[in-house]
Design an enzyme around this catalytic site. Sequence first.
Site, PDB file in Angstrom:
ATOM      1  N   ASP A 168       0.830  -1.206   0.000  1.00  0.00           N
ATOM      2  CA  ASP A 168       0.000   0.000   0.000  1.00  0.00           C
ATOM      3  C   ASP A 168       0.865   1.256   0.000  1.00  0.00           C
ATOM      4  O   ASP A 168       1.241   1.753   1.039  1.00  0.00           O
ATOM      5  CB  ASP A 168      -0.916  -0.028   1.226  1.00  0.00           C
ATOM      6  CG  ASP A 168      -2.019   1.007   1.190  1.00  0.00           C
ATOM      7  OD1 ASP A 168      -2.192   1.669   0.151  1.00  0.00           O
ATOM      8  OD2 ASP A 168      -2.706   1.157   2.208  1.00  0.00           O
ATOM      9  N   GLU A 171      -2.576  10.570   0.532  1.00  0.00           N
ATOM     10  CA  GLU A 171      -3.805   9.760   0.461  1.00  0.00           C
ATOM     11  C   GLU A 171      -4.167   9.178   1.814  1.00  0.00           C
ATOM     12  O   GLU A 171      -5.355   9.047   2.149  1.00  0.00           O
ATOM     13  CB  GLU A 171      -3.625   8.632  -0.562  1.00  0.00           C
ATOM     14  CG  GLU A 171      -4.892   7.852  -0.894  1.00  0.00           C
ATOM     15  CD  GLU A 171      -5.177   6.691   0.046  1.00  0.00           C
ATOM     16  OE1 GLU A 171      -6.310   6.176   0.042  1.00  0.00           O
ATOM     17  OE2 GLU A 171      -4.262   6.287   0.805  1.00  0.00           O
ATOM     18  N   GLU A 172      -3.161   8.831   2.599  1.00  0.00           N
ATOM     19  CA  GLU A 172      -3.416   8.176   3.880  1.00  0.00           C
ATOM     20  C   GLU A 172      -3.907   9.137   4.964  1.00  0.00           C
ATOM     21  O   GLU A 172      -4.300   8.711   6.043  1.00  0.00           O
ATOM     22  CB  GLU A 172      -2.139   7.470   4.374  1.00  0.00           C
ATOM     23  CG  GLU A 172      -1.620   6.362   3.462  1.00  0.00           C
ATOM     24  CD  GLU A 172      -2.489   5.121   3.481  1.00  0.00           C
ATOM     25  OE1 GLU A 172      -3.529   5.136   4.161  1.00  0.00           O
ATOM     26  OE2 GLU A 172      -2.130   4.135   2.813  1.00  0.00           O
TER      27      GLU A 172
END
Length: 415
Positions: free
Chosen positions: A145, A177-178
Amino acid sequence: MKFPWLLLVKGAASVAAQKPLATSGSGQVLGTFNLEDIINASPLLSFHRDIVKIPSTTDNEYEVGQFIGDFLEQKHFTVEKQSISDSRFNVYAYQGNNSLPDILVTSHIDTVPPFLPYNLDYPILGGGHEFDRQSVLIAGRGTVDAKGSVAAQIFAVLEILEEKPDASIGLLFVVGEEKGGIGMETFSKNPSPSSFHTVIFGEPTGLNLVSGHKGVIGFNIKATGRAAHSGYPWLGKNAISALLPVASFTERLGEIPFQDGGLPSSLKYGNSTVNLGVIQGGVAVNVVPDSAEAIFSVRVAAGTPDESKSIITREVNKFTKNDPNIEVAFYPGGLSPTDLDTDVEGFDIITVNYGTDVPKLAIHGGGDRVVKRYLYGPGSILVAHGEDEALTVGDLEGAVQGYRVLIEKALSRDV
């Protein structure tokens, strides 16, 4: 013409046919065969190793962004570094002057903390087992990821451009994104009409094509009490004790049927799920706590964020009998479930519970034009974010072929 790296991979496969005898303490050497030989022989696996070795937890993506940008420039892409802040940028790459491609291939380059170093291992399955190169395990933060997707996407695009130099494809690798999706949101702020008719997003899907994912909302419940000496607790009001029952009740709202006051469910996504992720309160063990807070994340299976927020507020107030010392506060925004396209043969179809940047990519203009959105990638979400994050050589190489299928389908699209 085949890519040279494909020939190297085939060469590595023949060398790898040697039978392993044992594994060392580092997990790197099997008898006389070194697992690193497999990685070194493959430009795909080597690139993946290089970007995984660069720590890039959210807010610290500068170095990996520079590396990816330099790599793409060496492959004759035009590279734009879209600034987010002085030390953060998205990487946007395309062929020549074609800054408005028909197909956008995208993933993210940030990871969750903590950084976990790159490592290779191989599962010993007992006597007589022949060495299987594709089972070599690649571990470390971001292997799954989402640097697995980043590497596979780049090499899939390189292969296609070798065969079809005029293919109109762009690559976008975003930061953040996280944690909130600032990278994709920044890319989306361009008000010009979107050129792309297909977007291929990279996340760990186990090489399955995803038909959709749940939405998300975040909120907290705060309790207010009254401080006192712990030797005389009856003189105060314990905020933690007041918070715990309502926090436990709220955590179960996804399990309660909608008609009985619970959160919505759907045939496609199942139940909404509630995670009580943080609970905090108090200042010292000898003080009755005068405040406490529980922080929740909800994966929403149906409806709008506002509808779920109304249910949560109503049910908390009902449970606490409108206690003025218990308050619910929602974080800005929230997302509804996101449906995705799956009209490409050869893939198993699944839904996922996690959120992505898909709904954060704004599609500007175009009237009734339909933009296809696909979500696909190597590795399992079940190990992403964990201490055992890893995928196999087979996962990574299989993803290159999967992305190729999706891109080829998009190139053949009549728009």
